[in-house]
Design an enzyme around this catalytic site. Structure first.
Site, short mmCIF file in Angstrom:
data_model
loop_
_atom_site.label_atom_id
_atom_site.label_comp_id
_atom_site.label_asym_id
_atom_site.label_seq_id
_atom_site.Cartn_x
_atom_site.Cartn_y
_atom_site.Cartn_z
CG ASP A 1 -2.30 0.61 1.19
OD1 ASP A 1 -3.34 0.85 1.20
OD2 ASP A 1 -1.90 2.00 1.36
CB ILE A 2 0.27 4.13 -2.20
CG1 ILE A 2 1.54 4.91 -2.53
CG2 ILE A 2 -0.48 5.14 -1.75
CD1 ILE A 2 1.84 5.82 -3.99
CG ASN B 1 -12.33 -0.65 3.31
OD1 ASN B 1 -12.69 -1.28 4.03
ND2 ASN B 1 -11.93 -0.15 3.37
CD GLU C 1 -9.71 6.52 0.34
OE1 GLU C 1 -8.56 6.03 -0.38
OE2 GLU C 1 -9.81 6.28 1.26
CB VAL C 2 -8.95 1.36 -5.07
CG1 VAL C 2 -8.99 1.51 -6.40
CG2 VAL C 2 -7.99 3.35 -4.51
CG HIS D 1 -8.87 -2.58 -2.19
ND1 HIS D 1 -9.69 -2.22 -3.09
CD2 HIS D 1 -8.72 -2.35 -1.21
CE1 HIS D 1 -9.78 -1.44 -2.79
NE2 HIS D 1 -9.48 -1.41 -1.56
CG HIS E 1 -6.83 -3.20 2.44
ND1 HIS E 1 -6.22 -2.22 2.22
CD2 HIS E 1 -7.88 -2.78 1.92
CE1 HIS E 1 -6.94 -0.54 2.12
NE2 HIS E 1 -8.25 -1.51 2.06
P1 AMP Z 1 -9.71 1.33 0.54
O1 AMP Z 1 -9.58 2.57 0.96
O2 AMP Z 1 -9.73 0.30 0.45
O3 AMP Z 1 -10.41 1.55 -1.36
O4 AMP Z 1 -7.81 1.64 0.41
C1 AMP Z 1 -7.91 1.64 -1.28
C2 AMP Z 1 -6.26 1.91 -0.92
O5 AMP Z 1 -5.23 2.21 -2.22
C3 AMP Z 1 -5.67 2.68 0.15
O6 AMP Z 1 -5.26 2.61 1.39
C4 AMP Z 1 -4.76 3.33 -0.55
O7 AMP Z 1 -3.79 3.67 0.57
C5 AMP Z 1 -4.26 2.57 -1.21
N1 AMP Z 1 -3.42 3.29 -2.42
C6 AMP Z 1 -3.38 3.98 -3.35
N2 AMP Z 1 -3.14 4.29 -4.52
C7 AMP Z 1 -2.46 3.67 -4.16
C8 AMP Z 1 -1.19 3.49 -5.48
N3 AMP Z 1 -1.47 4.07 -6.36
N4 AMP Z 1 0.06 2.41 -5.09
C9 AMP Z 1 -0.48 1.72 -3.55
N5 AMP Z 1 -1.45 1.44 -2.67
C10 AMP Z 1 -2.87 2.92 -3.68
#
Ligand code: AMP
Length: 121
Positions: A33-34, A94, A102-103, A107, A109
């Site tokens: 994770d970034i 999530n 968010e994405v 995924h 975690h």
């Molecule tokens: P979520 O809130 O469950 O959708 O988590 C999205 C996760 O993606 C967050 O923990 C971010 O820090 C992570 N994230 C966003 N952009 C990147 C990226 N380019 N590389 C790695 N992790 C990312």
């Protein structure tokens, strides 16, 4: 809601954005994770275009589903955080707005390397 081909994980899968890769096979890609929330914070994503866990379970093939969940364990093992190789870890996914997603690409975690603490804030 349809799958957004421009979400950040789709771009990572296409190689348009770099990632710190941990593991890859025909079903999953895993990377750090970034913005890590714990000492170890990894993400595991399926190669297919699935928005979230429900979308995945509704549309993915049995092979993709097995491949994805085996991938989670392979990553934990590779990171040394599984029960066999380490002291355990937490996984979470999530889903949607209330879940805090968010994405919009499925995924999981994986948090480890230290005690993770309270389950939900
Ligand atoms: P979520 O809130 O469950 O959708 O988590 C999205 C996760 O993606 C967050 O923990 C971010 O820090 C992570 N994230 C966003 N952009 C990147 C990226 N380019 N590389 C790695 N992790 C990312």
């Amino acid at each position: 809601m349809s799958y957004d081909n421009n979400n950040i994980f789709a771009k990572i899968l296409r190689g348009e954005i770099p990632c710190k890769k941990i593991y890859e096979d025909e079903f999953v890609l895993s990377f750090h994770d970034i913005s890590p929330q714990k000492k170890i914070h990894a993400l595991v994503i399926p190669k297919g275009k699935y928005i979230d866990l429900d979308d995945f379970n509704n549309k993915a093939s049995p092979e993709e589903i097995v491949g994805f969940f085996k991938g989670v364990s392979k990553v934990a093992s590779k990171l040394g955080i599984s029960i066999n190789e380490g002291n355990g870890y937490r996984t979470l996914s999530n889903i949607g707005e209330n879940g805090g997603q968010e994405v919009p690409h499925l995924h999981f975690h994986l948090f480890g390397g230290e005690k993770i603490g309270k389950m939900v804030e």
